[in-house]
Scaffold this motif. Structure first.
Motif, PDB file in Angstrom:
ATOM      1  N   MET A   1       0.918  -1.177  -0.053  1.00 15.00           N
ATOM      2  CA  MET A   1       0.094  -0.049   0.215  1.00 15.00           C
ATOM      3  C   MET A   1       1.055   1.280  -0.153  1.00 15.00           C
ATOM      4  O   MET A   1       1.958   1.440   0.910  1.00 15.00           O
ATOM      5  N   ASN A   2       0.679   2.306  -0.785  1.00 17.82           N
ATOM      6  CA  ASN A   2       1.311   3.467  -0.705  1.00 17.82           C
ATOM      7  C   ASN A   2       0.851   4.494  -0.083  1.00 17.82           C
ATOM      8  O   ASN A   2      -0.493   4.065   0.555  1.00 17.82           O
ATOM      9  N   HIS A   4      -0.560   7.144  -0.720  1.00 14.35           N
ATOM     10  CA  HIS A   4      -1.807   7.678  -1.108  1.00 14.35           C
ATOM     11  C   HIS A   4      -2.910   6.953  -0.731  1.00 14.35           C
ATOM     12  O   HIS A   4      -4.108   7.323  -0.703  1.00 14.35           O
ATOM     13  N   ASP A   5      -2.607   5.625  -0.700  1.00 13.64           N
ATOM     14  CA  ASP A   5      -3.916   4.687  -0.549  1.00 13.64           C
ATOM     15  C   ASP A   5      -4.106   5.002   0.899  1.00 13.64           C
ATOM     16  O   ASP A   5      -5.382   4.840   1.194  1.00 13.64           O
ATOM     17  N   GLN A   8      -6.176   7.924   1.385  1.00 11.69           N
ATOM     18  CA  GLN A   8      -7.541   7.818   0.835  1.00 11.69           C
ATOM     19  C   GLN A   8      -8.314   7.015   1.956  1.00 11.69           C
ATOM     20  O   GLN A   8      -9.508   7.492   2.154  1.00 11.69           O
ATOM     21  N   LYS A   9      -7.964   6.225   2.653  1.00 10.90           N
ATOM     22  CA  LYS A   9      -8.360   5.388   3.551  1.00 10.90           C
ATOM     23  C   LYS A   9      -9.048   6.635   4.748  1.00 10.90           C
ATOM     24  O   LYS A   9     -10.068   6.482   5.163  1.00 10.90           O
TER      25      LYS A   9
END
Length: 134
Positions: A1-2, A4-5, A8-9
């Motif tokens: 998971m980067n 930005h992910d 986003q969460k």
């Protein structure tokens, strides 16, 4: 998971904030070392001192499920600059996060600032400070 992910969460969690008094929604997502993600949002109360911040909600959810080893945390709010955690959250984070744990601060434009825990709260109060030995 980067990164930005994870941001986003946190942004998705922000949509669930209960903020009838301040209208200031905050979301957080914490990743454990094993890759589990726990999210949180701020939850206000008419008695402001019992309000709980998004970061602490996410961390406490993870701890209540048995996770105390963290890799990364993201926090987001609709602010001009990437939103920094309050002092209470920083102290809780310092209890459970290693000095090198990455903290992602983000705003509504998804601008992200990455800091290590030791940068966010240098010289934090620790359990060793409660030693009665001199």
């Amino acid at each position: 998971m980067n990164k930005h992910d994870l941001v986003q969460k946190a942004a998705e969690a922000m949509q669930k904030a209960y903020v009838p008094y301040s209208n200031f929604s905050v979301g957080a997502a914490v990743m454990t070392s094993s890759g589990h993600i726990y999210t949180g949002c701020n939850i206000e109360n008419a008695a402001y001192p019992v309000t709980c911040c998004a970061e602490r909600v996410a961390i406490f959810k993870a701890i209540s499920e048995g996770f105390t080893d963290f890799k990364q945390l993201a926090v987001i709010a609709n602010t001009e600059r990437p939103v920094p955690p309050c002092g209470s959250c920083r102290q809780v984070m310092s209890e459970f996060f290693a000095p090198e744990t990455e903290i992602l601060l983000a705003n509504g434009n998804k601008d992200v600032t990455a800091l290590k825990m030791e940068e966010l709260l240098p010289y934090s109060f620790e359990a060793n400070d409660m030693s009665h030995e001199t």
